[in-house]
Each structure stands twice: as structure tokens, then as C-alpha cells.
Design a protein around this motif. Structure first.
Motif, PDB file in Angstrom:
ATOM      1  N   THR A  10      30.696  28.874  40.843  1.00  0.00           N
ATOM      2  CA  THR A  10      29.988  30.100  40.471  1.00  0.00           C
ATOM      3  C   THR A  10      30.111  31.156  41.562  1.00  0.00           C
ATOM      4  N   SER A  11      29.984  30.721  42.816  1.00  0.00           N
ATOM      5  CA  SER A  11      30.106  31.648  43.935  1.00  0.00           C
ATOM      6  C   SER A  11      31.517  32.219  44.032  1.00  0.00           C
ATOM      7  N   LEU A  12      32.507  31.399  43.719  1.00  0.00           N
ATOM      8  CA  LEU A  12      33.889  31.854  43.785  1.00  0.00           C
ATOM      9  C   LEU A  12      34.142  32.956  42.753  1.00  0.00           C
ATOM     10  N   ILE A  13      33.602  32.775  41.559  1.00  0.00           N
ATOM     11  CA  ILE A  13      33.774  33.804  40.521  1.00  0.00           C
ATOM     12  C   ILE A  13      33.072  35.091  40.929  1.00  0.00           C
ATOM     13  N   ALA A  14      31.831  34.968  41.405  1.00  0.00           N
ATOM     14  CA  ALA A  14      31.069  36.160  41.798  1.00  0.00           C
ATOM     15  C   ALA A  14      31.749  36.901  42.952  1.00  0.00           C
ATOM     16  N   SER A  15      32.325  36.155  43.885  1.00  0.00           N
ATOM     17  CA  SER A  15      32.983  36.810  45.013  1.00  0.00           C
ATOM     18  C   SER A  15      34.293  37.458  44.587  1.00  0.00           C
ATOM     19  N   TRP A  16      35.035  36.822  43.690  1.00  0.00           N
ATOM     20  CA  TRP A  16      36.315  37.371  43.238  1.00  0.00           C
ATOM     21  C   TRP A  16      36.116  38.579  42.315  1.00  0.00           C
ATOM     22  N   ALA A  17      34.900  38.740  41.791  1.00  0.00           N
ATOM     23  CA  ALA A  17      34.606  39.894  40.928  1.00  0.00           C
ATOM     24  C   ALA A  17      34.222  41.136  41.728  1.00  0.00           C
ATOM     25  N   GLY A  18      34.405  41.098  43.048  1.00  0.00           N
ATOM     26  CA  GLY A  18      34.012  42.226  43.895  1.00  0.00           C
ATOM     27  C   GLY A  18      35.058  43.321  43.944  1.00  0.00           C
ATOM     28  N   MET A  19      35.349  43.921  42.800  1.00  0.00           N
ATOM     29  CA  MET A  19      36.329  45.011  42.732  1.00  0.00           C
ATOM     30  C   MET A  19      35.679  46.338  43.109  1.00  0.00           C
ATOM     31  N   ILE A  34      43.272  54.145  53.230  1.00  0.00           N
ATOM     32  CA  ILE A  34      42.840  52.740  53.208  1.00  0.00           C
ATOM     33  C   ILE A  34      41.888  52.500  52.043  1.00  0.00           C
ATOM     34  N   THR A  35      40.972  53.431  51.821  1.00  0.00           N
ATOM     35  CA  THR A  35      40.029  53.297  50.706  1.00  0.00           C
ATOM     36  C   THR A  35      40.767  53.219  49.379  1.00  0.00           C
ATOM     37  N   PHE A  36      41.758  54.092  49.195  1.00  0.00           N
ATOM     38  CA  PHE A  36      42.517  54.089  47.944  1.00  0.00           C
ATOM     39  C   PHE A  36      43.235  52.753  47.743  1.00  0.00           C
ATOM     40  N   VAL A  37      43.851  52.234  48.785  1.00  0.00           N
ATOM     41  CA  VAL A  37      44.577  50.967  48.675  1.00  0.00           C
ATOM     42  C   VAL A  37      43.624  49.817  48.356  1.00  0.00           C
ATOM     43  N   VAL A  38      42.461  49.796  49.020  1.00  0.00           N
ATOM     44  CA  VAL A  38      41.475  48.743  48.748  1.00  0.00           C
ATOM     45  C   VAL A  38      41.042  48.782  47.278  1.00  0.00           C
ATOM     46  N   ILE A  39      40.754  49.979  46.759  1.00  0.00           N
ATOM     47  CA  ILE A  39      40.368  50.116  45.354  1.00  0.00           C
ATOM     48  C   ILE A  39      41.479  49.624  44.446  1.00  0.00           C
ATOM     49  N   LEU A  40      42.695  50.054  44.715  1.00  0.00           N
ATOM     50  CA  LEU A  40      43.821  49.718  43.846  1.00  0.00           C
ATOM     51  C   LEU A  40      44.089  48.219  43.836  1.00  0.00           C
ATOM     52  N   ILE A  41      44.126  47.591  45.012  1.00  0.00           N
ATOM     53  CA  ILE A  41      44.449  46.164  45.081  1.00  0.00           C
ATOM     54  C   ILE A  41      43.335  45.313  44.476  1.00  0.00           C
ATOM     55  N   THR A  42      42.086  45.632  44.815  1.00  0.00           N
ATOM     56  CA  THR A  42      40.991  44.815  44.264  1.00  0.00           C
ATOM     57  C   THR A  42      40.898  44.969  42.747  1.00  0.00           C
ATOM     58  N   VAL A  72      43.421  45.839  40.583  1.00  0.00           N
ATOM     59  CA  VAL A  72      44.592  45.301  39.882  1.00  0.00           C
ATOM     60  C   VAL A  72      44.749  43.799  40.125  1.00  0.00           C
ATOM     61  N   VAL A  73      44.809  43.392  41.381  1.00  0.00           N
ATOM     62  CA  VAL A  73      45.065  41.980  41.694  1.00  0.00           C
ATOM     63  C   VAL A  73      43.886  41.103  41.271  1.00  0.00           C
ATOM     64  N   GLN A  74      42.687  41.429  41.754  1.00  0.00           N
ATOM     65  CA  GLN A  74      41.527  40.616  41.381  1.00  0.00           C
ATOM     66  C   GLN A  74      41.193  40.774  39.902  1.00  0.00           C
ATOM     67  N   ALA A  77      41.715  34.521  34.353  1.00  0.00           N
ATOM     68  CA  ALA A  77      42.404  33.241  34.510  1.00  0.00           C
ATOM     69  C   ALA A  77      41.626  32.319  35.443  1.00  0.00           C
ATOM     70  N   LEU A  78      41.045  32.880  36.493  1.00  0.00           N
ATOM     71  CA  LEU A  78      40.242  32.085  37.422  1.00  0.00           C
ATOM     72  C   LEU A  78      39.025  31.497  36.719  1.00  0.00           C
ATOM     73  N   VAL A  79      38.370  32.299  35.890  1.00  0.00           N
ATOM     74  CA  VAL A  79      37.192  31.827  35.157  1.00  0.00           C
ATOM     75  C   VAL A  79      37.566  30.667  34.234  1.00  0.00           C
ATOM     76  N   LYS A  80      38.694  30.817  33.528  1.00  0.00           N
ATOM     77  CA  LYS A  80      39.117  29.747  32.611  1.00  0.00           C
ATOM     78  C   LYS A  80      39.520  28.496  33.380  1.00  0.00           C
ATOM     79  N   TRP A  81      40.165  28.678  34.525  1.00  0.00           N
ATOM     80  CA  TRP A  81      40.601  27.520  35.309  1.00  0.00           C
ATOM     81  C   TRP A  81      39.416  26.757  35.881  1.00  0.00           C
ATOM     82  N   LEU A  82      38.415  27.484  36.370  1.00  0.00           N
ATOM     83  CA  LEU A  82      37.236  26.827  36.938  1.00  0.00           C
ATOM     84  C   LEU A  82      36.365  26.205  35.862  1.00  0.00           C
ATOM     85  N   ASN A  83      36.375  26.804  34.653  1.00  0.00           N
ATOM     86  CA  ASN A  83      35.642  26.245  33.514  1.00  0.00           C
ATOM     87  C   ASN A  83      34.186  25.934  33.871  1.00  0.00           C
ATOM     88  N   VAL A  84      33.473  26.948  34.312  1.00  0.00           N
ATOM     89  CA  VAL A  84      32.082  26.772  34.737  1.00  0.00           C
ATOM     90  C   VAL A  84      31.186  26.657  33.517  1.00  0.00           C
TER      91      VAL A  84
END
Length: 567
Positions: free
Chosen positions: A376-385, A416-424, A426-428, A434-441
Motif C-alpha cells: 500500500t505504501s509503495l502505491i501511495a509513494s509511486w502516485a506522487g506525480m 528542473i521543475t519542468f523536468v520533475v513534472i514531466l518525468i513524474t 509520464v514515467v510514474q 501496472a504496478l497496482v495490478k502487479w502488487l494486487n493489493v
């Protein structure tokens, strides 16, 4: 001559400028160009959302990528986002709508973790970014590092909830993310204010900053509740139509925000507090018509505002790159990637540490869940876009210091702010489902699906009506055939929803046949209604009222179908 107002393009100039002279052709041309630009952006948002839905890509991610792609098209004008456009025009209604639809029960239930995420994680992230940037980037002081950390620390829950839409996920995760988003913007903007003052004044007093932090937060909440009480009294005691109620509901967040900022407190906290207060008590002062119409209007407006926000993030790239002169793109990108990794890693480690702390603290004090689980913590942390508040904060950095010199490293901070927004985003954002489905919480609360809850609640309300009719009006039921038919209709509906062949089992049998035929009946009613539109004996207003009734009948069928699929 009467006072005229002309719109100017978003930039360093004010959004609205008053003048006592005739509008010159040049000003008129600017106004037309600005209007066409706004209409083009809204149209672009609409088509990109349609395409995103067809491709099954999260809307915020697709809008940012669409804006990014459009920024490279020759002839597309550079969009310079005025921070006041975000903080004064876009942010108050977006926050108010989010607060309105936030469950106070869930917010209070998870208050500890929400406050920890909103204040603790923002402070930890800001500190980590300050230390790393001070160590890595020449010329970056700790104050500038804290400024950068405050800018990129708050996640954007609109992006997270949009990405997670349609993904089976425990309700508690969504509740925590939504609650965090309501408070973390205020926390980051408060830290931003103090860090900016430290850079401009070349000094920082921890005691004064701590006291000011509490003042800004508490005073902001007080202002929000004060205006909440004021609007509650107005809505409750002043007779008004639903249209006036909706208009005043749009006025409320702006008054809350501006009043709080006027006394140097948190406008964000004011809007959140006032919005949640009015939402919790709205059943006491809003009519059914005001609620129905208000929900529709607010939904459309916030959809457009959020769409414009994410589209403009992508379109801002040329402006960001244009200001990056004293650094090479490779050097600036390297700094940005390291800072992005720090932001993601700090949130991940902090979330895991919070889970461990909760497990230990649960042995000594009461906590809602002693075993929240690392998944649960992993999902919540990865949702920090990150989102538009971060970009607007970076743009709000002044061009010059008090001494008239250029603000140090402003362009690098913006990049730097723009890159952080873009990467979080798009990537996250792409990897989160897929992470949520893989963890199957599994949902530890074992809650029923929203559709099943709606059906059970509907049955409960119908049962209350049946009991009231039979107990309070036995004589009327005996002599009034219309009332008897109403009672029979209520009992039949209850039987359909929970009888031997409940409508929640639609795979086969009578229930499946019922749904098929009910859909056909609705379709036939719509066709007949379209024919009657041409009949002079029926007013269009009456036709539209029946169209609303048919829409509501179809919505109930969709609830039943959804409950069956989730069962």
C-alpha cells in the motif's frame, strides 16, 4: 467615456487592464488574438481528451504530451504562464471543488497519515532537495535549495486519481491521496514563502519561521471557516434560485482565497477549510435543483480548468528552454534527473518508514490500521506525480532581487521543475496502473463496490418509504387507489433489487431479460420523445423535463449493470 476593460495576453502584464480611453485597433487586435488563443486551447483540450480516452491513456499525461508535441509545431505561439493566472484564477475553484467532493469521514479517519504526508513529506523532501542541490550545483545555497524543494515537493492528486481511474484499488489509498492533495499545496507554498524571503533578505530565523508557519496555517483555516459560516447563512436564509446559488458558489472560493492572502495567511487552507465545511452542510441549504445543476456546472468548469492546466504545462517548454542560457542543456538535464530521482526516492523511503513507524506505534497507541502493508505504501509513494502548482510556484520567483540584480539560478530552477513534472507524470503515471495490478493489493476494509452500495442504499430508502406508508397511512391506503399503486410500485422495485432473482445477477435468467427489455423500452421512449418534439401541443420545456427523467432511468440501469459486473 465609460470605463472599458481589455484583455491582454497572459504574461508579465496584468490579466485585466482598465482604461478610460477608446479602444484602439491594436488593443482590439490583442483582445481578439487572446480570445482565439483561449478558444484554441479549450478545443485542443477537448480533442486530446477524446483521443486519450480512445487510446486508454490517462488524460493528464496525454494532455502534457500533447502540449509538449504542439510546442514544437511551427507557428504555435509560445505560452507564458502568468503565476497569477494559476494562483488567483485557476487554483481557488479547483481546490474548492476537490474539497467539496472529499469525504470528511475518510479525511478524519486517515487524518494522521494525511497530515504526515502533507506536512512531513513536504518538509522532508524540501530538506533532501536542498542538501543535494547545494552539494551538487555550484552557486546553489541552502536557501535556494529549500526554495527548489518547496516548489517540487507537493504531488498533484488530480493526476494520480485520473491515472488510477478504472483500476481496482483500495478506497483508503484514494482517500489518503485526495486528502494529501488538499493540504500539501498549502504546506509547500508556506515553505516556498519563507525560503523566498530568506533568499531575498539573506537571512533566516527558525523561531520566527516556525511561529509564522502556525499563524499562516491556523489563520487560513479560520478565514475559510468564517466565510463558510457566512455563505451558509446566506444560502440558508436568503431566498434565491438555483442559478444564483451556483453563481455564489463560484464566488465563495475566490473570496476565501483573496481574504486569507490579504492578511498574509494561507489562501489554500482557507479554500480547503471553507469548501469542506460547506460541503458537509450542503444538504441544509441547497435545493435538489441547485445540487443537480451545480454538480453539472462545476464538473464541466473544473474539467476545462484542469485540462488547460496540464496542456499549458507541455506548451511551456519553449519558454523554459529559452531562459536556460548560462547552462548547457546536457548539464541542466543532468541536474534535473538527479533531483527527480531524489524526489521519487525520498517519498518512497519516507512512505516505507511511515509504515514501519505505524506498525510500532500501533502497539502503544490507537491507530486506524496497525498493519498498513508495504505494498500500500509503495502505491501511495509511486502516485506522487507533480503538477501545475509546482510550475506556477517556480514561475512566481521574481526576476530581480531587492538589490535589482537578477534572481540567482531562476532559469535553472524553472527547468528542473519542468523536468520533475514531466518525468513524474509520464514515467510514474504510465507505470502506476501496472504496478497496482502487479502488487494486487486486497482491500483490507472489505468494502462493497460503489454500485452495490448504491443499490443497497436505494433498497434501504425504498423500505423506509414502504414502512412509513403502511404505518402512518393505513386508512388512506385502503381508500386511495393511487396511493396503493404507489406502495405496490415501491414493493415491486424492492423485489427486483433483492428478490429470488435480484437484478445484481444479470448473467442469465429473468434479470438478464429484464435488463435487455428495459434498455429497449428506454430507447423506444427516446425515439417517441424525438417525434413529439415536432408536435405543437407539447412545449420544448416539458419535452426536456421528460428527457431528464429518461436519463435518470438509464443511469439507474447503468448502476445495476455495474453492480452485476463488480459482484
Amino acid at each position: 467615456m465609460p470605463v472599458m476593460k481589455t484583455f491582454r495576453p497572459v504574461g508579465a502584464e496584468p490579466l485585466l487592464t482598465a482604461t478610460h480611453t477608446r479602444i484602439k485597433p491594436f488593443n482590439q487586435l490583442l483582445m481578439h488574438e487572446t480570445l482565439l488563443l483561449v478558444l484554441s486551447l479549450i478545443t485542443g483540450v477537448a480533442f486530446l481528451v477524446i483521443l486519450a480516452q480512445r487510446l486508454r491513456i490517462s488524460t493528464p499525461i496525454f494532455l502534457v504530451l500533447g502540449g509538449l508535441a504542439a510546442s514544437f509545431v511551427p507557428g504555435v505561439p509560445s505560452i507564458r504562464i502568468n503565476p497569477d493566472l494559476v494562483f488567483l484564477i485557476l487554483l481557488p475553484p479547483i481546490l474548492f471543488e476537490a474539497a467539496w467532493f472529499t469525504s470528511w469521514k475518510e479525511f478524519w479517519r486517515w487524518r494522521r497519515i494525511i497530515l504526515m504526508l502533507a506536512f512531513g513529506f513536504v518538509l522532508i523532501t524540501s530538506s533532501a532537495v536542498a542538501l543535494v542541490s547545494h552539494w551538487m550545483i555550484p552557486g546553489i545555497t541552502l536557501s535556494l535549495g529549500f526554495l527548489l524543494g518547496a516548489i517540487i515537493s507537493p504531488p498533484d492528486a488530480v493526476a494520480a486519481t485520473s491515472v488510477l481511474k478504472g483500476v481496482r484499488i483500495p478506497k483508503r489509498i484514494i482517500s489518503v491521496l485526495e486528502g494529501e492533495s488538499l493540504v500539501n499545496d498549502a504546506a509547500s507554498l508556506i515553505i516556498f514563502r519563507f525560503a523566498l524571503a530568506a533568499v531575498l533578505d539573506n537571512s533566516f530565523a527558525w523561531q520566527q519561521a516556525t511561529l509564522s508557519f502556525f499563524y499562516v496555517s491556523i489563520a487560513g483555516i479560520a478565514v475559510g471557516l468564517l466565510f463558510g459560516l457566512l455563505f451558509f447563512a446566506i444560502f440558508r436564509w436568503v431566498p434565491m434560485s438555483s442559478n444564483i446559488s451556483i453563481v455564489l458558489s463560484f464566488v465563495a472560493p475566490y473570496l476565501m482565497y483573496l481574504s486569507a492572502e490579504q492578511i498574509h495567511s494561507s489562501g489554500v487552507m482557507a479554500v480547503v477549510a471553507g469548501g469542506m465545511f460547506l460541503s458537509y452542510h450542503n444538504h441544509k441549504f441547497f435545493s435538489n435543483t441547485a445540487r443537480l445543476h451545480g454538480t453539472a456546472v462545476w464538473s464541466a468548469v473544473i474539467f476545462v480548468l484542469n485540462g488547460l492546466v496540464f496542456l499549458m504545462i507541455g506548451l511551456e517548454l519553449p519558454v523554459v528552454m529559452e531562459g536556460l542560457k548560462e547552462y548547457s542543456v546536457t548539464q541542466a538535464l543532468g541536474y534535473a534527473l538527479v533531483i527527480t530521482a531524489v524526489v521519487i526516492l525520498v517519498r518512497l523511503l519516507s512512505s516505507m518508514a511511515t509504515t514501519a513507524f505505524t506498525w510500532v506505534a500501533g502497539h502503544f497507541i490507537y491507530v486506524e490500521d496497525r498493519r498498513p502493508g508495504f505494498r500500500t505504501s509503495l502505491i501511495a509513494s509511486w502516485a506522487g506525480m507533480r503538477g501545475v502548482v509546482s510550475l506556477a510556484s517556480a514561475l512566481a520567483i521574481p526576476l530581480l532581487t531587492k538589490s535589482g540584480e537578477a534572481f540567482p539560478h531562476r532559469n535553472l530552477i524553472l527547468f528542473i521543475t519542468f523536468v520533475v513534472i514531466l518525468i513524474t507524470l509520464v514515467v510514474q503515471g504510465f507505470s502506476l496502473p501496472a504496478l497496482v495490478k502487479w502488487l494486487n493489493v486486497e482491500d483490507p476494509d472489505h468494502r462493497k463496490s460503489p454500485s452495490l452500495q448504491r443499490i443497497e442504499l436505494h433498497v434501504d430508502l425504498l423500505s423506509q418509504a414502504v414502512a412509513a406508508l403502511e404505518q402512518k397511512y393505513p386508512d388512506e391506503l385502503e381508500h386511495n387507489p393511487i396511493l396503493r399503486n404507489k406502495l405496490l410500485h415501491l414493493k415491486n422495485e424492492i423485489e427486483q433489487l433483492q428478490g429470488d432473482e435480484p437484478l445484481t445477477n444479470l448473467s442469465s435468467g429473468p434479470a438478464a431479460a429484464y435488463l435487455r427489455i428495459a434498455k429497449e423500452m428506454i430507447h423506444l421512449q427516446r425515439e417517441r420523445l424525438n417525434v413529439l418534439r415536432k408536435d405543437i401541443n407539447y412545449d420544448d420545456e416539458v419535452i426536456r423535463q421528460h428527457e431528464v427523467r429518461i436519463d435518470m432511468d438509464e443511469e439507474r440501469l447503468q448502476d445495476i449493470l455495474g453492480a452485476s459486473e463488480e459482484h
